[in-house]
Design a protein around this motif. Structure first.
Motif, short mmCIF file in Angstrom:
data_model
loop_
_atom_site.label_atom_id
_atom_site.label_comp_id
_atom_site.label_asym_id
_atom_site.label_seq_id
_atom_site.Cartn_x
_atom_site.Cartn_y
_atom_site.Cartn_z
N PRO A 1 -1.84 43.74 28.01
CA PRO A 1 -1.50 43.56 29.45
C PRO A 1 -2.14 43.47 30.44
O PRO A 1 -3.65 43.33 29.89
N SER A 2 -2.00 43.23 31.54
CA SER A 2 -2.79 43.06 32.38
C SER A 2 -3.89 44.68 32.81
O SER A 2 -3.31 45.13 33.03
N GLY A 3 -5.46 44.35 32.73
CA GLY A 3 -6.27 45.80 32.86
C GLY A 3 -7.03 45.75 31.72
O GLY A 3 -7.47 46.55 31.62
N PHE A 4 -6.73 45.24 30.58
CA PHE A 4 -7.17 45.22 29.44
C PHE A 4 -7.83 44.10 28.77
O PHE A 4 -7.07 42.89 28.74
N PRO A 5 -9.03 44.08 28.55
CA PRO A 5 -9.55 43.41 27.29
C PRO A 5 -9.14 42.11 26.05
O PRO A 5 -8.84 42.94 25.85
N GLY A 6 -9.43 41.04 25.79
CA GLY A 6 -8.89 40.11 25.14
C GLY A 6 -9.40 39.10 24.62
O GLY A 6 -9.99 38.82 26.05
N GLU A 7 -9.51 38.29 24.06
CA GLU A 7 -9.93 37.17 23.66
C GLU A 7 -8.93 35.77 24.61
O GLU A 7 -8.01 36.00 24.85
N VAL A 8 -9.76 34.96 25.16
CA VAL A 8 -9.56 34.05 26.00
C VAL A 8 -8.35 33.00 24.86
O VAL A 8 -9.71 32.11 24.49
N LEU A 9 -7.59 32.53 24.87
CA LEU A 9 -6.68 31.44 24.08
C LEU A 9 -6.41 30.34 25.76
O LEU A 9 -5.87 31.11 26.38
N LEU A 10 -6.24 29.48 25.09
CA LEU A 10 -6.20 27.81 26.02
C LEU A 10 -5.49 27.25 25.47
O LEU A 10 -5.37 26.68 24.12
N ARG A 11 -4.70 26.58 26.37
CA ARG A 11 -4.04 25.19 25.83
C ARG A 11 -4.04 24.57 27.13
O ARG A 11 -3.25 24.97 27.95
N THR A 12 -4.17 23.49 26.66
CA THR A 12 -5.27 22.72 28.26
C THR A 12 -4.32 21.15 27.22
O THR A 12 -5.18 20.80 26.11
#
Length: 521
Positions: free
Chosen positions: A352-363
Motif C-alpha cells: 500500500p501507499s507509504g510502504f516500501p517495495g521493489e519497483v516493477l515496471l511494464r513499459t
C-alpha cells in the motif's frame, strides 16, 4: 531502400534523421568542438556511413562496437547501425582494457571503432575483427576513418521488425563482468519518445548533452530525443562547470541534464561566479538522489526546482520524472507516459501507499534481455514485469519516493537501512559537501553502516562528535553510521556515478584493519 521483405517497413528510429531533414534541412542539428552540422548534412553523412558499413560486410544483427568519447562519429555510427539493421555497441572510454576486451568478445563484434590512443586494448582481443581508427590517419595495420568512409555502396535503409535487436548497453555491476542489456529498435524509440515527452522538448529547444552517449542517460534521454523533435544539440563530454556555463550562454541552451555529482559542482560554481543563465529552462539531476540541501541551493539560484529523473539501463531511459510545474522536492516524481509501476514485497504482493517495495515496471522500452545470458534474462522479468532492484514507496498522490537499491540495503540486526536516507541527512550538515554510505560486515550486527565524507573545507572538517550529534536528531539509533571516514573526493565509476562498489570494498578493508588494531590494543 532494401525491399527484400515487402511486408516489413522501416521503423521510426531508422527514419529519425530523414524526417527531421525533410522538415528543417538547414536548421542546425548538432554542434561539437567548433563543428556544426545541419539536419540535411547530418542525415546525408549518416547515410554515407550506413553505406560504408554495408560495403564493409555488415549484415543485419551484426554487432558494431565503438569505443569513443562524445563525438560526431559516435552519433553517425549509432544512427547508421539503426538504418541497416546492425546492432550498435557503445563502450565507455573509462573502461579498462580487460573490460573492453570482454565486451567486444562477448558480443562477437564484427567491427570496432576507436581512437588511436585506445589501441592498447587490441592485444587483449582474441577475435578477428576489423579495427577502424577515428581521429587520425591510418595506424598500420588498421583502417582509418577516412578510408572507411570512402567505401562505396548503396545508400540504404534495411526494413526490420520493431522487435529487431538494435543496441547493447553494458551495465557496470558491483560484482562480476558487466552485462550487455539488449534493446530493440521499437524499445529504443519508446525510450527516446518517453524522454522527449517527460522533458517537454520541442524544436525550439537547445539541449546540452554532457553525459557520455555510451550510456542511456546521454544517448536516449538527451541526444536522440532532441534530434527526434527537431531541436538543436550541443555535444560535450562531461564538461566542467565553467565550460558548461560558457556553452549554455553562447548557444542559449534551454535544457541540461547532469549526474548529481556534476550538479553539485555546477551549483557551487554558479554560487561563486554569480553568472546568470537566462536561457536555461530545465535542469535534470539523476544517477543518485538530489539532496534536499542541494535542491534548496538550486532553487535560490534559478527560482524553480531542479527536476529529478530515475531510470535504469534495462528500460533505456526514465521510468519516473518530476512533472514540470508540479514538482515534489525529494521525490522522483510520477511514472513517465506509458510506464506502469508496481511496488511489491518479497513475496511479490503489492504494497500500500507509504510502504516500501521493489519497483516493477511494464513499459514499451523494456529490454529484450541480457546478451547471451539466458539465466540473467529470465531473472530480469517476473510475470511480464521487469524487476528493477530499486526500492521505493508511493505517497497518496502517486509520487514515487526512492529509497535505494535493493542490493545496497544494509540489514542491521534484521532492520533495513537505506543508504540514500542516511546520505540525505549527512549532507544537511553545513560542513559536509557530499557523502556515500555503505554497509560492512559486523560479527554482532550482521552489517553496519559507515559513511564516507567529503568536507566543505578539508582544512576544517566536522568532528565525529559533531556528525553524531547531527544524525541523532534525524535518524534512529540503528541507522546511524558507526564510522565517519573522510576523503578529498568520492571516486566515480565508468558512468560518472559515485563508485559505491569501490567504496564498499575499501570500507571493508578499513573496518577489518580498525578491528585488528583495536584487538591488538
Amino acid at each position: 531502400m532494401d525491399t527484400s521483405d515487402s511486408n516489413v517497413v522501416p521503423q521510426p528510429l531508422q527514419l529519425l534523421l530523414e524526417q527531421a531533414s525533410a522538415k528543417s534541412p538547414q536548421k542546425i542539428a548538432i554542434r561539437v568542438e567548433g563543428v556544426e552540422l545541419s539536419y540535411f548534412k547530418l542525415h546525408h553523412w549518416v547515410r554515407n556511413v550506413a553505406a560504408a558499413l554495408v560495403s564493409s560486410g555488415i549484415e543485419k544483427t551484426d554487432r558494431v562496437a565503438w569505443l569513443l568519447p562524445n563525438c560526431l562519429e559516435a552519433l553517425a555510427l549509432t544512427c547508421a547501425c539503426y538504418c541497416v539493421g546492425a546492432v550498435s555497441v557503445p563502450i565507455n572510454v573509462r573502461y579498462s582494457p580487460k573490460e573492453v576486451s570482454y565486451m567486444v568478445e562477448k558480443v562477437k563484434a564484427k567491427m570496432l571503432f576507436l581512437q588511436p590512443d585506445a589501441l592498447h586494448v587490441i592485444p587483449d582481443l582474441s577475435l578477428m575483427l576489423e579495427v577502424v581508427t577515428v581521429g587520425s590517419e591510418m595506424v598500420h595495420p588498421h583502417t582509418s576513418w577516412s578510408d572507411f568512409e570512402q567505401r562505396q555502396g548503396p545508400i540504404t535503409v534495411r526494413p526490420v521488425q520493431s522487435s529487431h535487436p538494435a543496441l547493447i548497453l553494458f551495465t557496470s555491476g558491483s560484482t562480476g563482468h558487466p552485462k550487455g542489456v539488449l534493446h530493440s529498435l521499437g524499445g529504443c524509440w519508446a525510450a527516446i519518445n518517453t524522454s522527449a515527452k517527460a522533458l517537454g522538448l520541442g524544436n525550439e529547444d537547445v539541449v546540452l548533452v554532457g553525459k557520455p552517449i555510451t550510456h542511456a542517460g546521454g544517448l536516449q534521454t538527451q541526444l536522440l530525443p532532441a534530434l527526434m523533435v527537431g531541436g538543436e544539440v550541443v555535444l560535450a563530454m562531461t564538461p566542467p562547470p565553467a565550460q558548461a556555463v560558457e556553452l549554455i550562454q553562447r548557444f542559449c541552451v534551454t535544457s541540461y541534464a547532469m549526474l548529481v555529482s556534476s550538479l553539485l559542482d555546477f551549483v557551487e560554481h554558479l554560487e561563486r561566479s554569480q553568472e546568470t543563465l537566462t536561457s536555461l529552462r530545465r535542469v535534470v539531476g539523476s544517477g543518485d538522489c538530489v539532496p534536499l540541501e542541494l535542491q534548496s541551493r538550486f532553487l535560490q539560484l534559478f527560482g524553480r526546482p531542479v527536476l529529478e529523473g530515475c531510470g535504469i539501463t534495462e528500460i533505456g531511459g526514465y521510468f519516473a520524472m518530476q512533472p514540470i510545474g508540479k514538482e515534489k522536492p525529494g521525490s522522483i516524481g510520477l511514472p513517465t507516459a506509458g510506464t506502469e509501476v508496481r511496488l511489491v514485497d518479497d513475496e511479490g504482493n503489492d504494497v500500500p501507499s507509504g510502504f516500501p517495495g521493489e519497483v516493477l515496471l511494464r513499459t514499451p522500452s523494456a529490454a529484450l534481455g541480457y546478451w547471451d545470458d539466458p539465466h540473467a534474462s529470465a531473472e530480469l522479468f517476473q510475470d511480464g514485469w521487469l524487476r528493477t532492484g530499486d526500492v521505493a514507496q508511493r505517497d497518496e498522490d502517486g509520487y514515487i519516493w526512492f529509497i535505494g537499491r535493493r542490493k545496497l540495503i544494509i540489514i542491521r540486526r534484521g532492520s533495513n537501512i537505506a543508504p540514500a536516507a542516511v546520505e540525505r541527512v549527512l549532507v544537511m550538515h553545513p560542513q559536509v559537501r557530499s557523502s556515500v554510505v555503505v554497509g560492512v560486515p559486523d560479527k554482532d550486527d550482521g552489517q553496519v553502516p559507515v559513511a564516507w565524507i567529503v568536507a566543505q573545507d578539508s582544512q576544517h572538517p566536522p568532528t565525529q562528535a559533531m556528525l553524531e550529534e547531527h544524525v541523532s536528531k534525524h535518524l534512529a539509533v540503528y541507522e546511524r553510521p558507526v564510522h565517519y571516514w573522510f576523503r578529498a573526493e568520492l571516486p566515480l565509476n565508468s558512468v560518472g556515478k559515485f563508485d559505491r562498489a569501490f567504496l564498499q570494498n575499501e570500507a571493508k578493508h578499513k573496518q577489518q584493519w580498525t578491528c585488528s588494531q583495536l584487538a591488538g590494543a
